[in-house]
Design a protein around this motif. Structure first.
Motif, PDB file in Angstrom:
ATOM      1  N   ILE A 148       0.834  -1.204   0.000  1.00 21.85           N
ATOM      2  CA  ILE A 148       0.000   0.000   0.000  1.00 21.85           C
ATOM      3  C   ILE A 148       0.870   1.257   0.000  1.00 21.85           C
ATOM      4  O   ILE A 148       0.573   2.236  -0.701  1.00 21.85           O
ATOM      5  CB  ILE A 148      -0.956  -0.010   1.211  1.00 21.85           C
ATOM      6  N   TRP A 149       1.931   1.233   0.765  1.00 20.51           N
ATOM      7  CA  TRP A 149       2.785   2.411   0.874  1.00 20.51           C
ATOM      8  C   TRP A 149       3.489   2.751  -0.433  1.00 20.51           C
ATOM      9  O   TRP A 149       4.027   3.856  -0.589  1.00 20.51           O
ATOM     10  CB  TRP A 149       3.808   2.231   1.990  1.00 20.51           C
ATOM     11  N   ARG A 150       3.503   1.822  -1.380  1.00 22.01           N
ATOM     12  CA  ARG A 150       4.178   2.089  -2.656  1.00 22.01           C
ATOM     13  C   ARG A 150       3.324   2.938  -3.605  1.00 22.01           C
ATOM     14  O   ARG A 150       3.806   3.398  -4.623  1.00 22.01           O
ATOM     15  CB  ARG A 150       4.566   0.771  -3.331  1.00 22.01           C
ATOM     16  N   THR A 151       2.045   3.112  -3.290  1.00 19.30           N
ATOM     17  CA  THR A 151       1.204   3.981  -4.110  1.00 19.30           C
ATOM     18  C   THR A 151       1.467   5.437  -3.733  1.00 19.30           C
ATOM     19  O   THR A 151       1.962   5.741  -2.648  1.00 19.30           O
ATOM     20  CB  THR A 151      -0.284   3.660  -3.921  1.00 19.30           C
ATOM     21  N   ASP A 152       1.126   6.341  -4.637  1.00 17.00           N
ATOM     22  CA  ASP A 152       1.418   7.760  -4.417  1.00 17.00           C
ATOM     23  C   ASP A 152       0.397   8.454  -3.531  1.00 17.00           C
ATOM     24  O   ASP A 152       0.718   9.408  -2.833  1.00 17.00           O
ATOM     25  CB  ASP A 152       1.482   8.482  -5.770  1.00 17.00           C
ATOM     26  N   SER A 153      -0.840   7.999  -3.594  1.00 17.64           N
ATOM     27  CA  SER A 153      -1.880   8.616  -2.787  1.00 17.64           C
ATOM     28  C   SER A 153      -3.029   7.640  -2.600  1.00 17.64           C
ATOM     29  O   SER A 153      -3.107   6.615  -3.282  1.00 17.64           O
ATOM     30  CB  SER A 153      -2.384   9.901  -3.446  1.00 17.64           C
ATOM     31  N   PHE A 154      -3.909   7.963  -1.671  1.00 23.63           N
ATOM     32  CA  PHE A 154      -5.069   7.133  -1.385  1.00 23.63           C
ATOM     33  C   PHE A 154      -6.345   7.929  -1.626  1.00 23.63           C
ATOM     34  O   PHE A 154      -6.370   9.153  -1.513  1.00 23.63           O
ATOM     35  CB  PHE A 154      -5.053   6.654   0.076  1.00 23.63           C
ATOM     36  N   MET A 155      -7.399   7.220  -1.938  1.00 27.39           N
ATOM     37  CA  MET A 155      -8.715   7.809  -2.123  1.00 27.39           C
ATOM     38  C   MET A 155      -9.686   7.008  -1.266  1.00 27.39           C
ATOM     39  O   MET A 155      -9.803   5.789  -1.437  1.00 27.39           O
ATOM     40  CB  MET A 155      -9.102   7.748  -3.607  1.00 27.39           C
ATOM     41  N   CYS A 156     -10.365   7.655  -0.330  1.00 30.68           N
ATOM     42  CA  CYS A 156     -11.290   6.968   0.579  1.00 30.68           C
ATOM     43  C   CYS A 156     -12.702   7.489   0.365  1.00 30.68           C
ATOM     44  O   CYS A 156     -12.911   8.669   0.085  1.00 30.68           O
ATOM     45  CB  CYS A 156     -10.876   7.185   2.035  1.00 30.68           C
ATOM     46  N   ASN A 157     -13.682   6.602   0.545  1.00 28.22           N
ATOM     47  CA  ASN A 157     -15.074   6.983   0.296  1.00 28.22           C
ATOM     48  C   ASN A 157     -15.734   7.676   1.482  1.00 28.22           C
ATOM     49  O   ASN A 157     -16.902   8.067   1.403  1.00 28.22           O
ATOM     50  CB  ASN A 157     -15.903   5.755  -0.107  1.00 28.22           C
ATOM     51  N   SER A 158     -14.996   7.862   2.586  1.00 27.49           N
ATOM     52  CA  SER A 158     -15.541   8.570   3.747  1.00 27.49           C
ATOM     53  C   SER A 158     -14.413   8.869   4.724  1.00 27.49           C
ATOM     54  O   SER A 158     -13.314   8.285   4.632  1.00 27.49           O
ATOM     55  CB  SER A 158     -16.614   7.733   4.449  1.00 27.49           C
ATOM     56  N   LEU A 159     -14.675   9.748   5.673  1.00 27.75           N
ATOM     57  CA  LEU A 159     -13.710  10.023   6.735  1.00 27.75           C
ATOM     58  C   LEU A 159     -13.534   8.791   7.622  1.00 27.75           C
ATOM     59  O   LEU A 159     -12.443   8.539   8.123  1.00 27.75           O
ATOM     60  CB  LEU A 159     -14.181  11.211   7.572  1.00 27.75           C
TER      61      LEU A 159
END
Length: 391
Positions: A148-159
């Motif tokens: 997971i840490w190798r990705t540049d950013s994360f996108m979450c569907n909620s707080l």
């Protein structure tokens, strides 16, 4: 800016993740979305692709995008995995892709990111929906965190999902919050005879829409129905959806002698959902968090009901606390407390003004904050900032 969406979950396959990815990809500015997904034998796949094409978006369906994306999938199918990485790399070049979004997590996709980061210079974003983040300690968690840490950013569907992700990773990580949206058809005024569609004309309708899973809380609603019926004998509870918990719920209905008051609708086609929302009076789904962490990452169905002017009742659990504004568009209740849920439903049934006010409040809240074009504009802006940071 062009976005490559990579997902094994895409229409015509049915599901929340499928709708989430499709609507974000479809509602982006014309010609800015490219989708890579599995091949489909469903004859409706052509219609989906044509719909995407109407906005000048492109859909590539390939066999190397596997539905089986477990921890060893890339080792069990090495040739397909290499082909998958090569196709992604070629699409990035030929389609002039600015950013890649993985529509959900899997070891297959995460391993591919690890490889593609070595040869592609675009940022990779990983999407989380809540229930896909482990809360139980497993040996594979350490490997999952590393990938997971190798990705540049994360996108979450909620707080809520973002908070769960930070707890899993063990440290704070900023991300893009990309809420699910409400499709325009849910805002349309429905015909007056929708109750006839579900053969419950003349009844006051409590209803739930969602898979028949324990986390949805159908059983809690069923358990309090006898008390509601004493005061409101014209009540009926419609349960829309299919799932593993059907037999258990049917048993509860039999045990409480509620066959005349509970109707299992089974799977309701997507096109008929606005009719069900229009027919209902109060939407209720006291969702909970199970021991294995399974819960509502957000709960878009609450907003779909709100967009149809319905008051909504949900559990104080998961992302539902963001989908419902307590005492404004509906109520948040303890999903293990029968009396609290009973009181809220009885109050609404005895107060038509509250039903009207909460329904109207929810409608305006959904309309002003959760329409897909608005959400897509916000995401497009956030992705632009990410791209600038990586150049």
């Amino acid at each position: 800016m062009k976005i490559l969406w990579i997902t094994s979950k895409f229409p015509p396959e049915v599901g929340g993740v499928q709708r989430y990815v499709f609507n974000y990809a479809f509602n982006m500015a014309d010609g800015t979305s490219v989708v890579l997904c599995p091949t489909s034998q469903d004859h409706m796949a052509g219609d989906v692709d044509a719909q995407m094409s109407s906005r000048n978006h492109r859909v590539y369906r390939r066999t190397c995008v596997r539905n089986d994306m477990g921890v060893l999938a890339h080792l069990q199918h090495p040739v397909q995995f290499i082909k998958f990485c090569w196709i992604v790399h070629r699409l990035i070049k030929s389609e002039h892709i600015s950013v890649v979004i993985m529509g959900h997590i899997s070891f297959y996709l995460l391993t591919a990111v690890w490889v593609l980061k070595l040869i592609s210079k675009v940022p990779f974003v990983l999407t989380f929906h809540g229930e896909d983040i482990p809360v139980i300690q497993m040996k594979s968690n350490k490997l999952l965190r590393s990938l997971i840490w190798r990705t540049d950013s994360f996108m979450c569907n909620s707080l809520f999902t973002h908070d769960r992700l930070n707890r899993f990773l063990g440290r704070m990580k900023t991300c893009i919050i990309a809420y699910p949206g409400v499709e325009e058809r849910f805002f349309q005024e429905a015909d007056q005879d929708n109750a006839n569609t579900f053969l419950v004309n003349g009844k006051t309708i409590l209803y739930t829409v969602g898979r028949l899973d324990k986390r949805k809380g159908h059983d809690l609603v069923i358990s309090i129905l006898p008390e509601i019926i004493k005061r409101y004998p014209d009540i009926i509870y419609l349960i829309a959806g299919s799932g593993a918990n059907l037999a258990s719920l049917e048993h509860e209905v039999e045990k409480h002698n509620l066959n005349e008051y509970v109707k299992f609708l089974g799977f309701v086609p997507d096109a008929d959902l606005p009719k069900l929302h229009a027919a209902g009076d109060i939407f209720v789904m006291p969702n909970r968090i199970l021991d294995d962490g399974d819960t509502e990452g957000f709960g878009i169905v609450f907003l779909e009901a709100s967009s149809s002017h319905k008051p909504v009742i949900g559990g104080k659990a998961g992302g539902a606390v963001e989908a419902i504004q307590d005492t404004f568009s509906g109520y948040l209740v303890n999903p293990y407390e029968r009396e609290e849920l009973l009181q809220k439903i009885i109050f609404l049934l005895s107060n038509q003004e509250a039903i009207h006010t909460m329904g109207l409040n929810g409608f305006h809240r959904a309309q002003n904050n959760y329409r897909w074009p608005l959400l897509c504009n916000k995401l497009y802006s956030e992705l632009g900032k990410l791209i600038n940071q990586n150049t």
